[in-house]
Design an enzyme around this catalytic site. Structure first.
Site, PDB file in Angstrom:
ATOM      1  N   HIS A  17       1.068  -1.437   0.220  1.00  0.00           N
ATOM      2  CA  HIS A  17      -0.121   0.013   0.506  1.00  0.00           C
ATOM      3  C   HIS A  17       0.640   0.989   0.609  1.00  0.00           C
ATOM      4  CE1 HIS A  17      -1.660   2.644   2.606  1.00  0.00           C
ATOM      5  NE2 HIS A  17      -3.027   2.976   1.258  1.00  0.00           N
ATOM      6  N   HIS A  50       2.338  10.592  -1.916  1.00  0.00           N
ATOM      7  CA  HIS A  50       1.625  10.279  -0.023  1.00  0.00           C
ATOM      8  C   HIS A  50       1.360  11.437   0.743  1.00  0.00           C
ATOM      9  CE1 HIS A  50      -0.619   7.142   2.904  1.00  0.00           C
ATOM     10  NE2 HIS A  50      -1.071   8.098   2.296  1.00  0.00           N
TER      11      HIS A  50
END
Length: 322
Positions: free
Chosen positions: A38, A112
């Protein structure tokens, strides 16, 4: 490689797909248990990057301390893409952004919270090099989100990236399912020499080499009990068939003021929080896999806690029951 009673055993997760029992070589890849990471590039976040997300923190981008906190709680992985590949990870969650005011109009990064230090093309070249050295390992790259793509140049940016992908990976790309290209299995991929599948979350009907968005199911919580409950619901009532899908074991920070409960912990970080919860989530996954099939299972800190071996062994259990 050792063998017991005619069964193959995985002895190196660097090449685990080629070591699966022959009985699994002809089942759809949709039915294999595949370990994934992820926010795969979050180990590489750049402290000097502007804050990309969450939106309410963008105005704090000039404050070093704010960027430092974002990086501490946005880094979900510890190892490089190559090390994740060597560890046995075969699905990669790759979120792409363009940095504002970058003098190179087509240079892209991953992100991110912050953008990465390394650009997209450099990382994809590293993945391509690894794939050439391991032709029997099937890699699934999920490119998505595409932050900072100004509408004026959006189409050009996508066209540039898609052309780069097609040129770089070339004949290694596995086409989407069609009459000419049936549902992929390990053997079909090996026979054609195709070991890279690219999922691209942007409308690209003219590019059969690119797959549509792969559904990613997750619990949207920092509470492992809530994560388990939501994933159980999806797997038992809404799991898709005959296509890839991701069961995300990852935890998710709150999107409201409750986020302060976590980010203000001076001696903690996201990886530590995940590390405390991952053993329980892996135990739940093993129990759930006995009831419902798993496909891609994604997690944070994928090189810890026997995550890869636990997922891969689900395939051995499938073979034992066959």
């Amino acid at each position: 490689m050792s063998a017991k009673k005619g069964k193959k055993e995985v002895t190196s997760y660097r090449d685990w797909m080629s070591q699966l029992p022959p009985q699994l070589h002809n089942i759809p890849l949709f039915n294999l248990a595949i370990p994934g990471s992820h926010d795969s590039m979050s180990y590489d976040l750049d402290i000097n990057s502007s804050i990309v997300e969450p939106d309410r923190l963008k105005r704090l981008s000039k404050i070093y301390c704010a960027r430092k906190i974002v990086r501490k709680w946005a880094a979900t992985q510890e190892e490089t893409i190559t090390m994740q590949l060597d560890a046995g990870v075969r699905y990669f969650d790759l979120r792409i952004a363009r940095k504002a005011n970058d003098p190179d109009p087509t240079r892209l990064y991953f992100y991110h919270g912050l953008c990465t230090q390394t650009d997209v093309e450099t990382v994809l070249r590293a993945i391509n090099d690894w794939a050439e050295r391991h032709p029997k390992e099937i890699l699934i790259l999920a490119l998505s989100n595409f932050k900072g793509f100004d509408k004026k140049i959006e189409k050009q940016l996508h066209a540039h990236l898609i052309n780069f992908i097609k040129t770089l990976f070339g004949a290694k790309l596995r086409n989407t399912v069609s009459q000419r290209d049936p549902i992929p299995t390990l053997k079909r991929c090996w026979d054609k020499g195709t070991n890279i599948i690219v999922s691209y979350d942007y409308s690209t009907p003219q590019h059969p080499e690119l797959w549509n968005k792969i559904q990613y199911f997750y619990g949207n919580s920092m509470d492992t009990t809530k994560v388990e409950s939501e994933l159980r619901r999806v797997l038992e009532t809404a799991r898709p068939y005959q296509c890839f899908f991701v069961c995300g074991l990852n935890l998710t920070l709150p999107h409201n003021v409750r986020i302060l409960m976590y980010i203000l912990r001076l001696c903690d970080n996201f990886i530590n929080v995940v590390q405390r919860g991952l053993p329980r989530l892996l135990q739940w996954m093993r129990q759930q896999a006995a009831k419902t099939p798993m496909n891609i299972v994604a997690s944070d800190v994928v090189t810890r806690d026997d995550f890869v071996s636990t997922v891969v062994k689900l395939n051995t259990l499938k073979f034992a029951k066959a």
